[in-house]
Design a protein around this motif. Sequence first.
Motif, PDB file in Angstrom:
ATOM      1  N   SER A   9       0.802  -1.225   0.000  1.00 37.97           N
ATOM      2  CA  SER A   9       0.000   0.000   0.000  1.00 37.97           C
ATOM      3  C   SER A   9       0.834   1.272   0.000  1.00 37.97           C
ATOM      4  N   LYS A  10       2.006   1.230   0.652  1.00 34.13           N
ATOM      5  CA  LYS A  10       2.804   2.444   0.805  1.00 34.13           C
ATOM      6  C   LYS A  10       4.193   2.341   0.195  1.00 34.13           C
ATOM      7  N   GLY A  11       4.537   1.160  -0.274  1.00 38.88           N
ATOM      8  CA  GLY A  11       5.841   0.996  -0.890  1.00 38.88           C
ATOM      9  C   GLY A  11       6.987   0.930   0.088  1.00 38.88           C
ATOM     10  N   THR A  12       6.672   0.815   1.376  1.00 37.11           N
ATOM     11  CA  THR A  12       7.722   0.734   2.390  1.00 37.11           C
ATOM     12  C   THR A  12       7.293  -0.233   3.479  1.00 37.11           C
ATOM     13  N   GLY A  13       8.263  -0.835   4.113  1.00 40.97           N
ATOM     14  CA  GLY A  13       7.984  -1.812   5.161  1.00 40.97           C
ATOM     15  C   GLY A  13       9.156  -2.758   5.290  1.00 40.97           C
ATOM     16  N   MET A  14       9.197  -3.489   6.381  1.00 39.06           N
ATOM     17  CA  MET A  14      10.296  -4.417   6.604  1.00 39.06           C
ATOM     18  C   MET A  14      10.231  -5.581   5.622  1.00 39.06           C
ATOM     19  N   THR A  15      11.393  -6.079   5.257  1.00 40.21           N
ATOM     20  CA  THR A  15      11.447  -7.299   4.454  1.00 40.21           C
ATOM     21  C   THR A  15      11.087  -8.482   5.342  1.00 40.21           C
ATOM     22  N   ASP A  16      10.825  -9.632   4.722  1.00 37.05           N
ATOM     23  CA  ASP A  16      10.489 -10.817   5.508  1.00 37.05           C
ATOM     24  C   ASP A  16      11.611 -11.167   6.481  1.00 37.05           C
ATOM     25  N   GLU A  17      12.846 -11.052   6.026  1.00 36.02           N
ATOM     26  CA  GLU A  17      13.978 -11.366   6.901  1.00 36.02           C
ATOM     27  C   GLU A  17      14.040 -10.404   8.081  1.00 36.02           C
ATOM     28  N   GLN A  18      13.786  -9.124   7.825  1.00 28.39           N
ATOM     29  CA  GLN A  18      13.790  -8.142   8.904  1.00 28.39           C
ATOM     30  C   GLN A  18      12.673  -8.409   9.906  1.00 28.39           C
ATOM     31  N   VAL A  19      11.517  -8.841   9.408  1.00 34.52           N
ATOM     32  CA  VAL A  19      10.397  -9.160  10.298  1.00 34.52           C
ATOM     33  C   VAL A  19      10.768 -10.312  11.224  1.00 34.52           C
ATOM     34  N   ILE A  20      11.350 -11.364  10.661  1.00 36.95           N
ATOM     35  CA  ILE A  20      11.734 -12.523  11.471  1.00 36.95           C
ATOM     36  C   ILE A  20      12.713 -12.104  12.560  1.00 36.95           C
ATOM     37  N   ASN A  21      13.708 -11.311  12.198  1.00 36.90           N
ATOM     38  CA  ASN A  21      14.687 -10.855  13.184  1.00 36.90           C
ATOM     39  C   ASN A  21      14.037  -9.965  14.238  1.00 36.90           C
ATOM     40  N   PHE A  22      13.082  -9.147  13.808  1.00 34.86           N
ATOM     41  CA  PHE A  22      12.382  -8.252  14.725  1.00 34.86           C
ATOM     42  C   PHE A  22      11.587  -9.052  15.760  1.00 34.86           C
ATOM     43  N   VAL A  23      10.805 -10.014  15.298  1.00 35.04           N
ATOM     44  CA  VAL A  23       9.988 -10.812  16.218  1.00 35.04           C
ATOM     45  C   VAL A  23      10.867 -11.693  17.099  1.00 35.04           C
ATOM     46  N   ASN A  24      11.976 -12.163  16.552  1.00 35.61           N
ATOM     47  CA  ASN A  24      12.899 -12.971  17.353  1.00 35.61           C
ATOM     48  C   ASN A  24      13.336 -12.227  18.611  1.00 35.61           C
ATOM     49  N   GLY A  25      13.468 -10.899  18.503  1.00 36.51           N
ATOM     50  CA  GLY A  25      13.901 -10.109  19.646  1.00 36.51           C
ATOM     51  C   GLY A  25      12.894 -10.078  20.776  1.00 36.51           C
TER      52      GLY A  25
END
Length: 280
Positions: free
Chosen positions: A222-238
């Motif tokens: 929708s906005k052309g910006t957001g975390m990549t899948d890899e970044q999401v996984i690392n984010f939730v891992n924290g």
Amino acid sequence: MTSKIIDDKSVHCIPFISEHLSKQRRKCLDKGEQPLPCFLELNGVQGAGKTTLTSRSPPRSLPTTILSIDDLYPTHTAQVALAQSRPDNPLIQHRGEPSTHGLGLGASVFAALKARQPGDRAHESEEVNKPGEPTIDVVVFEGWCVGFRPLSDAEVEKKWTEAREEKLWETQLAKHRLRDLLFVNDALEGYSSLHAFINIDAEDTKDVYEWRLEQEAALRASKGTGMTDEQVINFVNGYYPAYELYTATLRQGIFDSGGLGRQLRLIVDRGRRVKSVERA
């Protein structure tokens, strides 16, 4: 594809909130005191539907304020100082985990709300109980770690040891050092409990990964910006070690025997629909 968040939770939460507000008022009036606001904690894993719920659940005829754990983050300078004080603890290198919130600010806001006095949230522009406005009757404090209660050092070590001995490397708990987990656990001592508690619980806590992946994919589309899948996984891992440590206590009930009936648990499935409801 992002699953639609259905509001099938308000039908359970509104009566629960109204019930506890009435109890709080009766308790104060019986003592000849001015009724206090009802303070409610709302916990839910990321993506389970807390935002949708808080936009609809409090009885809208009552003056209500929603305070998020995100409103209590300290300044960037303070967060950097905390991170640098323990540079080898990955859990506090970013905002989010217990110990990274401004508890002094939270205490001052809650005290002002309890006294029905003006008080600031994260910014002066977010003042509550302003002159000329109705004073707040319902305070909802929401966040992913709201309601977490500290464990004993022995309990933390037991969970950590079991994760390592059973080689549960697909989880996050075993990947951290015990002393880092204990630092965050100790910080929870400063997080006090409120009058009542609502827990939006996932049948499978690991659904948080898929829900966050869906959210970021929708943002990118929708906005052309957001975390990549890899970044999401690392984010939730924290965040995930905290789920592993404290979810069991949430499910058992966070209040002692004198607090029976003060907790509502909504268990949601992968599609975020309520599957069952429990009181504790």
